[in-house]
Design a protein around this motif. Structure first.
Motif, PDB file in Angstrom:
ATOM      1  N   SER A   1       0.805  -1.322   0.002  1.00 11.65           N
ATOM      2  CA  SER A   1       0.080  -0.070  -0.127  1.00 11.65           C
ATOM      3  C   SER A   1       0.886   1.287  -0.093  1.00 11.65           C
ATOM      4  O   SER A   1       0.488   2.356  -0.385  1.00 11.65           O
ATOM      5  N   GLY A   2       1.951   1.178   0.636  1.00 17.16           N
ATOM      6  CA  GLY A   2       3.001   2.368   0.640  1.00 17.16           C
ATOM      7  C   GLY A   2       3.813   2.552  -0.706  1.00 17.16           C
ATOM      8  O   GLY A   2       4.802   3.162  -0.792  1.00 17.16           O
ATOM      9  N   LEU A   3       3.878   1.198  -1.575  1.00 16.47           N
ATOM     10  CA  LEU A   3       4.619   1.450  -2.659  1.00 16.47           C
ATOM     11  C   LEU A   3       4.339   2.110  -3.703  1.00 16.47           C
ATOM     12  O   LEU A   3       3.455   2.248  -4.471  1.00 16.47           O
ATOM     13  N   ASP A   4       5.195   3.221  -4.248  1.00 18.07           N
ATOM     14  CA  ASP A   4       4.858   4.116  -5.263  1.00 18.07           C
ATOM     15  C   ASP A   4       5.248   3.358  -6.708  1.00 18.07           C
ATOM     16  O   ASP A   4       4.548   3.492  -7.794  1.00 18.07           O
ATOM     17  N   HIS A   5       6.424   2.650  -6.824  1.00 19.55           N
ATOM     18  CA  HIS A   5       6.816   2.003  -8.014  1.00 19.55           C
ATOM     19  C   HIS A   5       7.733   0.666  -7.642  1.00 19.55           C
ATOM     20  O   HIS A   5       8.436   0.593  -6.617  1.00 19.55           O
ATOM     21  N   ILE A   6       7.563  -0.191  -8.605  1.00 20.96           N
ATOM     22  CA  ILE A   6       8.504  -1.317  -8.526  1.00 20.96           C
ATOM     23  C   ILE A   6       8.639  -1.767  -9.882  1.00 20.96           C
ATOM     24  O   ILE A   6       8.271  -1.632 -11.018  1.00 20.96           O
ATOM     25  N   ASP A   7      10.298  -1.989 -10.153  1.00 20.89           N
ATOM     26  CA  ASP A   7      10.632  -2.220 -11.549  1.00 20.89           C
ATOM     27  C   ASP A   7      10.692  -3.856 -11.688  1.00 20.89           C
ATOM     28  O   ASP A   7      10.378  -4.500 -10.764  1.00 20.89           O
ATOM     29  N   LEU A   8      10.889  -4.244 -12.982  1.00 16.62           N
ATOM     30  CA  LEU A   8      10.638  -5.758 -13.161  1.00 16.62           C
ATOM     31  C   LEU A   8      11.761  -6.598 -12.493  1.00 16.62           C
ATOM     32  O   LEU A   8      11.649  -7.583 -12.097  1.00 16.62           O
ATOM     33  N   ALA A   9      12.934  -6.103 -12.496  1.00 18.46           N
ATOM     34  CA  ALA A   9      13.976  -6.617 -11.571  1.00 18.46           C
ATOM     35  C   ALA A   9      13.467  -7.170 -10.141  1.00 18.46           C
ATOM     36  O   ALA A   9      13.847  -8.210 -10.008  1.00 18.46           O
ATOM     37  N   CYS A  10      13.005  -6.201  -9.720  1.00 19.57           N
ATOM     38  CA  CYS A  10      12.374  -6.263  -8.263  1.00 19.57           C
ATOM     39  C   CYS A  10      11.415  -7.176  -8.176  1.00 19.57           C
ATOM     40  O   CYS A  10      11.254  -8.201  -7.279  1.00 19.57           O
ATOM     41  N   ALA A  11      10.405  -7.063  -9.202  1.00 18.03           N
ATOM     42  CA  ALA A  11       9.183  -8.081  -9.185  1.00 18.03           C
ATOM     43  C   ALA A  11       9.735  -9.666  -9.498  1.00 18.03           C
ATOM     44  O   ALA A  11       9.419 -10.646  -8.886  1.00 18.03           O
ATOM     45  N   TYR A  12      10.730  -9.707 -10.434  1.00 13.63           N
ATOM     46  CA  TYR A  12      11.424 -11.017 -10.366  1.00 13.63           C
ATOM     47  C   TYR A  12      11.993 -11.595  -9.400  1.00 13.63           C
ATOM     48  O   TYR A  12      12.020 -12.887  -9.020  1.00 13.63           O
ATOM     49  N   ALA A  13      12.755 -10.713  -8.610  1.00 13.60           N
ATOM     50  CA  ALA A  13      13.231 -11.081  -7.393  1.00 13.60           C
ATOM     51  C   ALA A  13      12.453 -11.553  -6.532  1.00 13.60           C
ATOM     52  O   ALA A  13      12.693 -12.651  -5.878  1.00 13.60           O
ATOM     53  N   LEU A  14      11.243 -11.292  -6.265  1.00 15.49           N
ATOM     54  CA  LEU A  14      10.146 -11.707  -5.703  1.00 15.49           C
ATOM     55  C   LEU A  14       9.782 -12.940  -6.016  1.00 15.49           C
ATOM     56  O   LEU A  14       9.445 -13.940  -5.185  1.00 15.49           O
ATOM     57  N   LEU A  15       9.423 -13.138  -7.383  1.00 23.95           N
ATOM     58  CA  LEU A  15       8.884 -14.307  -7.918  1.00 23.95           C
ATOM     59  C   LEU A  15       9.920 -15.312  -7.641  1.00 23.95           C
ATOM     60  O   LEU A  15       9.626 -16.490  -7.193  1.00 23.95           O
ATOM     61  N   ARG A  16      11.327 -15.143  -7.623  1.00 21.69           N
ATOM     62  CA  ARG A  16      12.418 -16.089  -7.792  1.00 21.69           C
ATOM     63  C   ARG A  16      12.297 -16.602  -6.173  1.00 21.69           C
ATOM     64  O   ARG A  16      12.221 -17.840  -6.013  1.00 21.69           O
ATOM     65  N   THR A  17      12.322 -15.806  -5.261  1.00 26.95           N
ATOM     66  CA  THR A  17      12.207 -15.939  -3.899  1.00 26.95           C
ATOM     67  C   THR A  17      11.122 -16.957  -3.355  1.00 26.95           C
ATOM     68  O   THR A  17      11.270 -18.050  -2.964  1.00 26.95           O
ATOM     69  N   VAL A  18       9.995 -16.848  -3.960  1.00 31.33           N
ATOM     70  CA  VAL A  18       8.659 -17.340  -3.525  1.00 31.33           C
ATOM     71  C   VAL A  18       8.584 -18.775  -4.182  1.00 31.33           C
ATOM     72  O   VAL A  18       8.437 -19.813  -3.998  1.00 31.33           O
TER      73      VAL A  18
END
Length: 104
Positions: free
Chosen positions: A52-69
């Protein structure tokens, strides 16, 4: 960077809540990856990503979340909460919608 864009707001045996804020982009990628390695995240079988407090996420960070999960030895139930439309769109582009539930 004084305020980390991600912090573990709570973690117990059942669930972990990660709170995101500001911008999660290339300069913050290392901080994100280090946070995701925190030992407190190994036990909970459910993660809530409060964006809810996140203004922007780039693809590299989104992929890092996906890889971790997707790389955990035990399945993690993932819920993304409060993602703004642009953040939701980037997470979806990375494929996070295939492993996460999204709530308002």
């Amino acid at each position: 960077m004084t305020d980390a864009p991600v912090r573990i707001a709570e973690a117990d045996e059942d669930r972990a809540v990660l709170a995101f804020s500001g911008d999660l982009d290339a300069p913050a990628l290392r901080v994100l990856e280090e946070s995701l390695l925190d030992p407190r995240l190994r036990r909970p079988k459910a993660w809530i990503l409060d964006m809810s407090g996140l203004d922007h996420i780039d693809l590299a960070c989104a992929y890092a979340l996906l890889r971790t999960v997707t790389g955990t030895s035990e399945p993690v139930a993932l819920t993304v909460r409060g993602a703004r439309p642009a953040v939701h769109r980037t997470l979806r582009q990375a494929g996070l919608d295939t492993v996460a539930a999204f709530t308002a």
